[in-house]
Scaffold this motif. Sequence first.
Motif, PDB file in Angstrom:
ATOM      1  N   UNK A   1       0.788  -1.143  -0.103  1.00 32.28           N
ATOM      2  CA  UNK A   1      -0.086  -0.137   0.009  1.00 32.28           C
ATOM      3  C   UNK A   1       0.837   1.295  -0.017  1.00 32.28           C
ATOM      4  N   UNK A   2       0.518   2.254  -0.751  1.00 33.01           N
ATOM      5  CA  UNK A   2       1.422   3.501  -1.009  1.00 33.01           C
ATOM      6  C   UNK A   2       2.091   4.129   0.418  1.00 33.01           C
ATOM      7  N   UNK A   3       1.004   4.211   1.194  1.00 28.09           N
ATOM      8  CA  UNK A   3       1.302   4.708   2.548  1.00 28.09           C
ATOM      9  C   UNK A   3       2.320   4.113   3.488  1.00 28.09           C
ATOM     10  N   UNK A   4       2.624   2.606   3.084  1.00 24.46           N
ATOM     11  CA  UNK A   4       3.557   1.969   3.893  1.00 24.46           C
ATOM     12  C   UNK A   4       4.667   1.766   3.137  1.00 24.46           C
ATOM     13  N   UNK A   5       4.820   2.316   1.987  1.00 24.19           N
ATOM     14  CA  UNK A   5       6.193   2.246   1.385  1.00 24.19           C
ATOM     15  C   UNK A   5       7.154   3.245   1.740  1.00 24.19           C
TER      16      UNK A   5
END
Length: 260
Positions: free
Chosen positions: A147-151
């Motif tokens: 998920x983008x926010x966890x990259x």
Amino acid sequence: YVQKDKSTRKDTQLGGGGFWACAGARIWLKPNAICMPVGGNSLTDLPGQLAGQLEKLDVQDEISMWIWREERTGGSILQSEIKYDGHERSFRYLNPRDPLTLSCIPSTSQIHSARYLHFCCPPSNLSSSLEHLLTYPGRSLVVYEPIPSACSPDHYSALRDVLPNVDIFSPNHEELELFFDISERIPHEDFYQRIESYCETRYHDLGAKTIIVRAGSHESFISNRNEAFGKIGSEWLPPYRTPTKRLRWSRIQLALGIVF
């Protein structure tokens, strides 16, 4: 979208990596072979145009491919905002919520007998679902899309722990780099060589078996080290296009490969 004169244009679309994976799978599979938790209560949570698009992918007289919440919580479907300014892209959730894990899905759901499970979540949440998978009588193949926010480097350790248990790791080309500190990123100026280097010298070393990097108009890069999926090796592949709908490269967004 930020125009050249700095004015903006808004466009509402169905989206999310999990959704596009399901929509793309409909090219080859019937609706009753695909299922996805949607997050809302029903189609009434969506504007009419989007609800109609969702219905077109489904078949009403068979098992629905969309899994709606059983409890009417009053919450809306997950929404995000993606802003394009030239080749720059920013992403944020408008109504963030905790990602689902397998233990949250009703025990009667067909998800629990799926051949493939496609996860789009932080690596720590994936770890929880992988533990739940150990209780299954059979082994589902796991596709993981971060998920983008966890990259970010903060999630690198959790990613390192789960990758050996993932069958297919599928970030986009931006997410591929973001798990590393700037000082640790690969400096190749050539886009294609940089993507290949991340796969070969970073992610395979962390235990990733098969990697599919979705790179929008730059095509997709596949690097496979699992004989169960066919030829060992790597190559760049163009987007799949149906014979009746040939699309110009200029109509494919750089970051996500979404067609407008």
